[in-house]
Enzyme design. Structure first.
Site, short mmCIF file in Angstrom:
data_model
loop_
_atom_site.label_atom_id
_atom_site.label_comp_id
_atom_site.label_asym_id
_atom_site.label_seq_id
_atom_site.Cartn_x
_atom_site.Cartn_y
_atom_site.Cartn_z
N ASN A 11 0.87 -1.18 0.00
CA ASN A 11 0.00 0.00 0.00
C ASN A 11 0.90 1.23 0.00
O ASN A 11 1.51 1.55 1.01
CB ASN A 11 -0.89 -0.03 1.25
CG ASN A 11 -1.76 1.21 1.37
OD1 ASN A 11 -1.81 2.04 0.45
ND2 ASN A 11 -2.44 1.35 2.49
N LYS A 13 0.17 4.28 -0.21
CA LYS A 13 -0.42 5.47 0.44
C LYS A 13 -0.12 6.72 -0.40
O LYS A 13 -0.12 6.64 -1.62
CB LYS A 13 0.05 5.57 1.89
CG LYS A 13 -0.19 4.26 2.67
CD LYS A 13 0.02 4.37 4.15
CE LYS A 13 -0.23 3.02 4.81
NZ LYS A 13 -0.11 3.04 6.25
N HIS A 97 -9.57 1.38 4.99
CA HIS A 97 -8.27 1.49 5.64
C HIS A 97 -8.42 2.35 6.89
O HIS A 97 -9.20 3.31 6.90
CB HIS A 97 -7.23 2.09 4.70
CG HIS A 97 -5.85 1.96 5.26
ND1 HIS A 97 -5.36 2.83 6.19
CD2 HIS A 97 -4.89 1.02 5.04
CE1 HIS A 97 -4.14 2.43 6.53
NE2 HIS A 97 -3.82 1.35 5.85
N GLU A 99 -6.73 4.62 8.10
CA GLU A 99 -6.51 6.06 7.90
C GLU A 99 -7.77 6.73 7.36
O GLU A 99 -8.02 7.90 7.62
CB GLU A 99 -5.29 6.26 6.98
CG GLU A 99 -4.01 5.96 7.75
CD GLU A 99 -2.90 5.31 6.94
OE1 GLU A 99 -2.92 5.40 5.70
OE2 GLU A 99 -2.00 4.70 7.57
N GLU A 169 -5.64 -5.00 10.31
CA GLU A 169 -4.57 -4.05 10.60
C GLU A 169 -4.88 -3.35 11.93
O GLU A 169 -5.66 -2.39 11.95
CB GLU A 169 -4.47 -2.99 9.50
CG GLU A 169 -4.13 -3.55 8.14
CD GLU A 169 -3.52 -2.49 7.22
OE1 GLU A 169 -2.41 -2.72 6.74
OE2 GLU A 169 -4.13 -1.43 7.02
N GLY A 175 2.56 1.87 11.02
CA GLY A 175 3.58 2.90 10.94
C GLY A 175 4.27 3.21 12.26
O GLY A 175 4.96 4.22 12.39
N SER A 214 3.27 -2.53 10.43
CA SER A 214 4.71 -2.69 10.67
C SER A 214 5.25 -4.06 10.24
O SER A 214 6.09 -4.64 10.92
CB SER A 214 5.05 -2.40 12.13
OG SER A 214 4.75 -1.03 12.42
P1 13P Z 1 3.02 0.11 7.78
O1 13P Z 1 3.51 -1.18 7.14
O2 13P Z 1 3.83 1.30 7.35
O3 13P Z 1 2.88 -0.04 9.26
O4 13P Z 1 1.55 0.38 7.21
C1 13P Z 1 0.61 -0.63 7.28
C2 13P Z 1 -0.58 -0.24 6.49
O5 13P Z 1 -1.33 0.64 6.88
C3 13P Z 1 -0.81 -0.92 5.22
O6 13P Z 1 -2.07 -0.62 4.71
#
Ligand code: 13P
Length: 252
Positions: A11, A13, A97, A99, A169, A175, A214
């Site tokens: 992803n 982003k 997601h 976010e 997730e 992150g 992560s």
């Molecule tokens: P990270 O791997 O940077 O923690 O992000 C995970 C994520 O949100 C994938 O959609």
């Protein structure tokens, strides 16, 4: 042994320049040719999508978009529709997601509409679910995750389940460098599969449930060693060609 082919998804982003995205897409396509027993998927931004799709054409890399509108078409400035994503070559759409749930305040009801739009186009819908740290610490993680699952998919027609994948997730692991232990992730994946089995017994053994939060080249192996973890949805570590190649290699 299950028959679920591992799926490693990057992803991207809101990262990368167009040039960087093109270079990365080329590298991912090369990586995918080396590991034919696992599937590889990337989610570029909308603006990088067409170039990435051109580069990935004819390769083993599948393409997805990070979001789509809850509406079919019309006056929704700034949105893109599921049918437009399909026309551009997307096979997957990421929905819900964290976010988008937390920063952009997308509700369960709104996300259910998006799932409907995606499935109308016969695209694959990857639904993200996950609890916050406060929800985990108060002992509500499973109830929250299964609640999100029920809200989006609880009334899904049986024939549509084949177009669903789930990404668990935990919000506190995204992150942050903190990931769920393989045992904690497995426990949640098993709970998700149990619930899906109540909704659709036939599909549950085939449904791919990915872990995200992560995921790095050095922890993906232990996660993927668990019975109900069928792949990874990776943010940060998917942005560099070498680390993504290592992720795919170690995803046994
Ligand atoms: P990270 O791997 O940077 O923690 O992000 C995970 C994520 O949100 C994938 O959609």
């Amino acid at each position: 042994m299950n028959t679920r082919t591992p799926l490693i998804a990057g992803n991207w982003k809101m990262n990368l320049t167009l040039k960087e995205a093109e270079t990365l897409a080329k590298a991912v396509a090369e990586t995918a040719t080396r590991y034919t027993d696992r599937d590889v998927l990337i989610y570029p931004t909308f603006l990088q999508f067409t170039q990435a799709a051109k580069i990935a054409q004819g390769s083993r890399v599948a393409l997805g978009v990070q979001n789509c509108s809850a509406e079919k078409d019309g006056a929704f400035t700034g949105e893109i529709s599921a049918s437009q994503a399909k026309e551009a070559g997307a096979q997957f759409v990421l929905i819900g997601h964290s976010e988008r749930r937390h920063i952009l305040k997308e509700s369960d009801a709104f996300l259910k509409q998006k799932v409907e739009r995606v499935l109308e186009q016969n695209l694959m819908c990857m639904l993200c679910v996950g609890e916050t740290l406060a929800e985990r610490e108060s002992g509500h993680a499973e109830a929250v995750v299964l609640g999100q699952l029920n809200a989006a998919l609880g009334q899904l027609a049986p024939q549509l389940w084949k177009n669903i994948a789930i990404a668990y997730e935990p919000v506190w692991a995204i992150g942050t460098g903190k990931n769920a232990t393989p045992d904690d992730a497995q426990a949640m994946h098993a709970a998700i599969r149990r619930r899906v089995s109540e909704l659709n017994q036939d599909i549950a053994p085939q449904l791919r449930i990915l872990y995200g939060g992560s995921v790095k080249p050095d922890n993906i192996g232990a996660l993927m060693g668990k019975a109900d973890i069928d792949g990874a949805l990776v943010g940060g570590a998917s942005l560099k060609a070498e680390s993504f190649a290592e992720l795919v290699k170690n995803a046994k």
